[in-house]
Design a protein around this motif. Structure first.
Motif, PDB file in Angstrom:
ATOM      1  N   PRO A 246     -16.774   6.602  -7.073  1.00  0.00           N
ATOM      2  CA  PRO A 246     -15.593   5.890  -7.565  1.00  0.00           C
ATOM      3  C   PRO A 246     -15.914   4.431  -7.892  1.00  0.00           C
ATOM      4  CG  PRO A 246     -15.404   6.352  -5.209  1.00  0.00           C
ATOM      5  CD  PRO A 246     -16.746   6.833  -5.651  1.00  0.00           C
ATOM      6  N   ILE A 247     -15.262   3.905  -8.909  1.00  0.00           N
ATOM      7  CA  ILE A 247     -15.489   2.533  -9.358  1.00  0.00           C
ATOM      8  C   ILE A 247     -14.157   1.776  -9.388  1.00  0.00           C
ATOM      9  CG2 ILE A 247     -16.334   1.084 -11.236  1.00  0.00           C
ATOM     10  CD1 ILE A 247     -18.059   3.453 -12.148  1.00  0.00           C
ATOM     11  N   GLU A 248     -14.103   0.627  -8.718  1.00  0.00           N
ATOM     12  CA  GLU A 248     -12.951  -0.278  -8.776  1.00  0.00           C
ATOM     13  C   GLU A 248     -11.638   0.488  -8.612  1.00  0.00           C
ATOM     14  OE1 GLU A 248     -13.283  -3.192 -11.987  1.00  0.00           O
ATOM     15  OE2 GLU A 248     -15.401  -2.681 -12.170  1.00  0.00           O
ATOM     16  N   SER A 249     -11.550   1.276  -7.551  1.00  0.00           N
ATOM     17  CA  SER A 249     -10.427   2.206  -7.393  1.00  0.00           C
ATOM     18  C   SER A 249      -9.138   1.549  -6.929  1.00  0.00           C
ATOM     19  CB  SER A 249     -10.819   3.332  -6.429  1.00  0.00           C
ATOM     20  OG  SER A 249     -11.235   2.803  -5.180  1.00  0.00           O
ATOM     21  N   GLY A 250      -9.200   0.412  -6.270  1.00  0.00           N
ATOM     22  CA  GLY A 250      -8.000  -0.322  -5.900  1.00  0.00           C
ATOM     23  C   GLY A 250      -7.067   0.455  -4.988  1.00  0.00           C
ATOM     24  N   THR A 251      -5.837  -0.033  -4.868  1.00  0.00           N
ATOM     25  CA  THR A 251      -4.842   0.584  -3.996  1.00  0.00           C
ATOM     26  C   THR A 251      -4.600   2.033  -4.404  1.00  0.00           C
ATOM     27  OG1 THR A 251      -3.779  -1.569  -3.718  1.00  0.00           O
ATOM     28  CG2 THR A 251      -2.499   0.363  -3.096  1.00  0.00           C
ATOM     29  N   ALA A 252      -4.601   2.919  -3.425  1.00  0.00           N
ATOM     30  CA  ALA A 252      -4.546   4.381  -3.571  1.00  0.00           C
ATOM     31  C   ALA A 252      -5.931   4.968  -3.744  1.00  0.00           C
ATOM     32  CB  ALA A 252      -3.638   4.855  -4.700  1.00  0.00           C
ATOM     33  N   GLY A 253      -6.964   4.083  -3.790  1.00  0.00           N
ATOM     34  CA  GLY A 253      -8.341   4.535  -3.817  1.00  0.00           C
ATOM     35  C   GLY A 253      -9.017   4.243  -2.491  1.00  0.00           C
ATOM     36  N   ALA A 254     -10.175   3.584  -2.545  1.00  0.00           N
ATOM     37  CA  ALA A 254     -10.955   3.351  -1.333  1.00  0.00           C
ATOM     38  C   ALA A 254     -10.388   2.289  -0.392  1.00  0.00           C
ATOM     39  CB  ALA A 254     -12.391   2.993  -1.702  1.00  0.00           C
ATOM     40  N   PRO A 255      -9.788   1.186  -0.859  1.00  0.00           N
ATOM     41  CA  PRO A 255      -9.385   0.114   0.060  1.00  0.00           C
ATOM     42  C   PRO A 255      -8.457   0.594   1.175  1.00  0.00           C
ATOM     43  CG  PRO A 255      -9.314  -0.684  -2.187  1.00  0.00           C
ATOM     44  CD  PRO A 255      -9.572   0.797  -2.265  1.00  0.00           C
ATOM     45  N   ILE A 256      -8.685   0.061   2.376  1.00  0.00           N
ATOM     46  CA  ILE A 256      -7.882   0.493   3.524  1.00  0.00           C
ATOM     47  C   ILE A 256      -6.415   0.155   3.295  1.00  0.00           C
ATOM     48  CG2 ILE A 256      -9.726   0.458   5.217  1.00  0.00           C
ATOM     49  CD1 ILE A 256      -8.682  -2.324   6.102  1.00  0.00           C
ATOM     50  N   LEU A 257      -5.559   1.085   3.603  1.00  0.00           N
ATOM     51  CA  LEU A 257      -4.125   0.916   3.390  1.00  0.00           C
ATOM     52  C   LEU A 257      -3.545  -0.122   4.336  1.00  0.00           C
ATOM     53  CD1 LEU A 257      -3.456   4.716   2.948  1.00  0.00           C
ATOM     54  CD2 LEU A 257      -3.491   2.999   1.132  1.00  0.00           C
ATOM     55  N   ARG A 258      -4.100  -0.199   5.541  1.00  0.00           N
ATOM     56  CA  ARG A 258      -3.638  -1.209   6.488  1.00  0.00           C
ATOM     57  C   ARG A 258      -4.019  -2.623   6.054  1.00  0.00           C
ATOM     58  NH1 ARG A 258      -3.914   3.391   9.364  1.00  0.00           N
ATOM     59  NH2 ARG A 258      -2.720   3.601  11.331  1.00  0.00           N
ATOM     60  N   GLY A 259      -5.077  -2.741   5.255  1.00  0.00           N
ATOM     61  CA  GLY A 259      -5.550  -4.051   4.854  1.00  0.00           C
ATOM     62  C   GLY A 259      -4.881  -4.610   3.623  1.00  0.00           C
ATOM     63  N   ILE A 260      -4.334  -3.755   2.774  1.00  0.00           N
ATOM     64  CA  ILE A 260      -3.756  -4.189   1.502  1.00  0.00           C
ATOM     65  C   ILE A 260      -2.663  -5.246   1.684  1.00  0.00           C
ATOM     66  CG2 ILE A 260      -2.321  -3.410  -0.439  1.00  0.00           C
ATOM     67  CD1 ILE A 260      -5.273  -2.812  -0.822  1.00  0.00           C
ATOM     68  N   PRO A 261      -1.710  -5.069   2.620  1.00  0.00           N
ATOM     69  CA  PRO A 261      -0.653  -6.082   2.728  1.00  0.00           C
ATOM     70  C   PRO A 261      -1.166  -7.475   3.076  1.00  0.00           C
ATOM     71  CG  PRO A 261       0.012  -4.056   3.837  1.00  0.00           C
ATOM     72  CD  PRO A 261      -1.443  -3.923   3.509  1.00  0.00           C
ATOM     73  N   GLY A 262      -2.293  -7.578   3.756  1.00  0.00           N
ATOM     74  CA  GLY A 262      -2.816  -8.872   4.152  1.00  0.00           C
ATOM     75  C   GLY A 262      -3.876  -9.424   3.229  1.00  0.00           C
ATOM     76  N   GLU A 263      -4.216  -8.701   2.168  1.00  0.00           N
ATOM     77  CA  GLU A 263      -5.241  -9.170   1.241  1.00  0.00           C
ATOM     78  C   GLU A 263      -4.566  -9.816   0.036  1.00  0.00           C
ATOM     79  OE1 GLU A 263      -9.264  -7.833  -1.158  1.00  0.00           O
ATOM     80  OE2 GLU A 263      -8.410  -6.497   0.344  1.00  0.00           O
ATOM     81  N   SER A 264      -4.686 -11.098  -0.056  1.00  0.00           N
ATOM     82  CA  SER A 264      -3.991 -11.875  -1.080  1.00  0.00           C
ATOM     83  C   SER A 264      -4.288 -11.361  -2.483  1.00  0.00           C
ATOM     84  CB  SER A 264      -4.387 -13.345  -0.976  1.00  0.00           C
ATOM     85  OG  SER A 264      -3.794 -14.111  -1.998  1.00  0.00           O
TER      86      SER A 264
END
Length: 525
Positions: A246-264
Motif C-alpha cells: 500500500p502507498i500513502e493510504s491515509g485514514t482507513a488505511g495503515a495509520p492507527i485509528l487511535r492516533g488520527i485524532p491527535g495527529e495535526s
C-alpha cells in the motif's frame, strides 16, 4: 450441492495441514494456499469489550490468555479478523457457491453466483517480456507502485477496477456494484472489504486457470491513496496474497485509528467515514471514540504476517497521517518478529518528493527486491525501516504490553522481549547547546531507534550525537543523519536540512540495527 457441503471439510483439512507445517510457512513468508486459513477456528466475538487509549495486545486472545507458540497465531489472527470485520470493515463473505472465469494474456473475467444472485466483472493484464507463467501484481485502480518497475522486475500487471465491484458516491443504504448486486445494496459491508472480495474472486479464477499464464501462488497487490487503503485491506483479508504494497493510504488505511485524532492535519475519522462508504457501517459508532475499538491497524498489519509487506508513506502531506502509519508499522512488526519473519516487513516514509502518489526513486530498489523475494522467489533482501523524521511515531506511547518469545510448538515460553521505552534525556553539554533522547523499538534479534535532538537556550547550526550501543548491537541503516561506525560508540551528524535549530526546536533521525538496542545512551554536542 455436494461440492458446497464438502467445502468446509476441505478448508479444515487445508488449515490443519498449514497449522502442522506452520514453522516452515512462517519462516518462508509464503502465501497461504487458502484465502483464510483460520476459517475453522472457533471465534466468539463478545457483545462488548473494554475501551483503552493504548493499543490492544495482538498476542492476547479474546478470552484474555496470551498465545505462546507460533502455531497459535493462526487462530489468534482469525479473532483479529472477526473483530475487524465487526467494527471496521464489515463482513467480507467467503468464496461464493460458484466462481468461474477466464485468464488470457490481456485480461481476466470473473462470474460469481450466490443465493440465486449473479454478478460479473473483469480486469486487464499486461505481461512482461519473457516466457510465462508469470507472477503478477494487482494494481488497484491502475494507480499504485510504478508499473514499469513491476514489469521490468519480471511480474505481470493486473489492472483491477474496484469501482466495478463497489461504486463510490453512493449512500450507505443503497450501495452499488458487483459485490452489492450479490449481497444486497443495504449490506453493512464497506467498500474496502467489498473491493478485497473482488480481488479474492480474481485470485479464484487465476487458481482455476491452472497456472498457464499467471502463477496463483505468486500474486501481489498495490494501490495509492484510496486504492492504497484497498491494497492494505486486500492483503490483510486474503492470505493468498504473497506481497502487499500500500502507498500513502491515509485514514482507513495503515495509520492507527487511535492516533488520527491527535495527529495535526490528518483526515479525521468522521470525515473519512462520511467521504465515501470505505469503512463498514458499524465504524460510525467509533469515529468520535476510537479508544473503544477492540482492534487497531497495527493488528491489521500483523494479519499480513508472515507474508511480504512493503508500506510506503508520504510525510509531507499532513492529511495522510504518516506519523500514525509509522506507529502501525512498528506495532505490527512486533508480530512479524515474534513469528520469526521480521525480515518480511518494510516501511519507507523517508522520501524527498512530497507530491501525492509520485513515482519515487527511493522506492524503486526496495520494490524490485520485494518482487524478487516474494513473487519471483529469487531474492533474500531483508526488510528495512526508513522512517522520516518529519512523521516519526513512538510505539512506546501506545503500548503497555510486551512481545512474547513464541516457540515453534504449543506450550511455549512467554518470556517477553525488552519493552519499548524512551531513555532519560542526557545531560546537555557545557552551554546547553543541545540534548538528545532515544526511543528503542526492540524485537527478537533487531531494533529501530529514533533519536530526538533538541536545541538548548540558543540556536544551533549543526549537531553531533554520540550513541553508545550495547555489546553485540550493529547498525544496518540510518536515515536523516550521517554516521561514523556501526558498533560500539557511533557518531551521528546532521544532514543539510536538519542541522539548524532555533532555541528549543527539535529534529529526529533514526537507525535500524541487529542485536539489542535497549540500554543505548546518547549524548549531543
Amino acid at each position: 450441492m455436494r461440492a458446497r457441503r464438502l467445502r468446509p471439510a476441505l478448508i479444515l483439512l487445508a488449515a490443519t495441514a498449514i497449522g502442522l507445517g506452520g514453522v516452515v510457512t512462517l519462516a518462508s513468508g509464503a502465501a497461504s494456499a487458502v484465502e483464510d486459513d483460520g476459517a475453522d477456528c472457533p471465534v466468539s466475538v463478545p457483545a462488548s469489550w473494554p475501551a483503552s487509549t493504548k493499543f490492544p495486545d495482538p498476542f492476547k486472545r479474546i478470552d484474555g490468555t496470551r498465545i505462546t507458540a507460533k502455531s497459535d497465531w493462526r487462530c489468534r489472527r482469525e479473532e483479529i479478523k472477526k473483530l475487524a470485520e465487526r467494527t471496521i470493515y464489515g463482513t467480507k463473505p467467503a468464496k461464493p457457491a460458484t466462481v468461474t472465469g477466464t485468464v488470457s494474456s490481456t485480461g481476466i473475467t470473473v462470474n460469481v453466483t450466490e443465493n440465486g444472485r449473479s454478478a460479473s466483472f473483469s480486469a486487464g493484464v499486461e505481461l512482461p517480456s519473457g516466457n510465462g507463467p508469470f507472477p503478477a501484481v494487482v494494481v488497484v485502480g491502475g494507480f499504485g507502485a510504478d508499473t514499469a518497475t513491476i514489469k521490468a522486475a519480471g511480474a505481470a500487471v493486473i489492472t483491477y477496477d474496484p469501482l466495478a465491484v463497489g461504486k463510490e458516491g453512493t449512500p450507505r443504504n443503497n450501495k452499488q456494484g458487483a459485490f452489492y448486486g450479490v449481497y444486497g445494496s443495504s449490506s453493512s459491508t464497506g467498500l474496502l472489504a467489498a473491493w478485497a472480495w473482488g480481488v479474492s474472486r480474481l485470485i479464484d479464477v487465476v487458481e482455476q486457470s491452472g497456472g498457464r499464464i499467471l502463477k496463483a501462488d505468486a500474486l501481489g497487490v498495490t494501490g495509492c491513496s484510496r486504492y492504497g487503503k484497498s491494497a492494505f485491506a486486500i492483503g490483510a483479508l486474503d492470505q493468498r496474497v504473497a506481497l502487499t504494497m500500500p502507498i500513502e493510504s491515509g485514514t482507513a488505511g495503515a495509520p492507527i485509528l487511535r492516533g488520527i485524532p491527535g495527529e495535526s492535519g490528518s483526515q479525521p475519522l468522521s470525515n473519512a467515514y462520511g467521504e465515501q462508504p470505505w469503512f463498514g457501517d458499524a465504524f460510525g459508532a467509533y469515529t468520535g471514540n476510537p479508544a473503544a475499538l477492540p482492534v487497531d491497524t497495527h493488528e491489521l498489519v500483523a494479519m499480513v504476517a508472515p507474508r511480504g509487506l512493503f508500506l510506503m508513506e508520504n510525510p509531507h502531506i499532513d492529511w495522510l497521517g504518516a506519523r500514525s502509519g509509522s506507529v502501525a508499522a512498528l506495532g505490527g512488526a512486533e508480530v512479524y518478529q515474534a513469528l520469526g519473519a521480521g525480515e518480511n516487513i518494510s516501511y519507507w516514509s523517508d522520501v524527498q518528493d512530497g507530491t501525492h502518489c509520485a513515482s519515487r526513486p527511493e522506492w524503486r530498489t526496495p520494490l524490485q527486491q520485494n518482487i524478487q523475494k516474494f513473487l519471483l522467489k529469487t531474492g533474500s533482501a531483508a526488510g528495512t525501516f526508513r522512517i522520516s523524521a518529519k512523521k516519526a511515531g513512538n510505539l512506546a506511547e501506545w503500548r503497555d504490553w510486551t512481545t512474547p518469545v513464541l516457540t515453534d510448538g504449543p506450550g511455549g515460553s512467554t518470556t517477553p522481549t525488552t519493552p519499548t521505552t524512551p531513555t532519560t534525556p542526557t545531560t546537555p553539554p557545557p552551554g546547553g547547546a543541545c540534548t538528545a533522547t532515544a526511543s528503542v523499538n526492540q524485537w527478537t534479534g533487531g531494533f529501530v531507534t529514533t533519536v530526538r535532538v533538541t536545541a538548548g537556550a540558543a540556536a544551533i547550526t549543526g549537531w553531533t550525537v554520540t550513541a553508545a550501543l550495547p555489546a553485540g548491537a550493529a547498525i544496518t541503516s540510518v536515515w536523516n543523519a550521517g554516521r561514523s561506525g556501526d558498533t560500539g560508540s557511533v557518531r551521528f551528524t546532521n544532514v543539510g536540512f536538519n542541522g539548524s535549530l532555533a532555541p528549543g526546536q527539535s529534529t529526529e533521525f533514526g537507525y535500524q540495527g541487529t542485536g539489542t538496542g535497549a540500554g543505548t545512551t546518547v549524548t549531543c554536542g
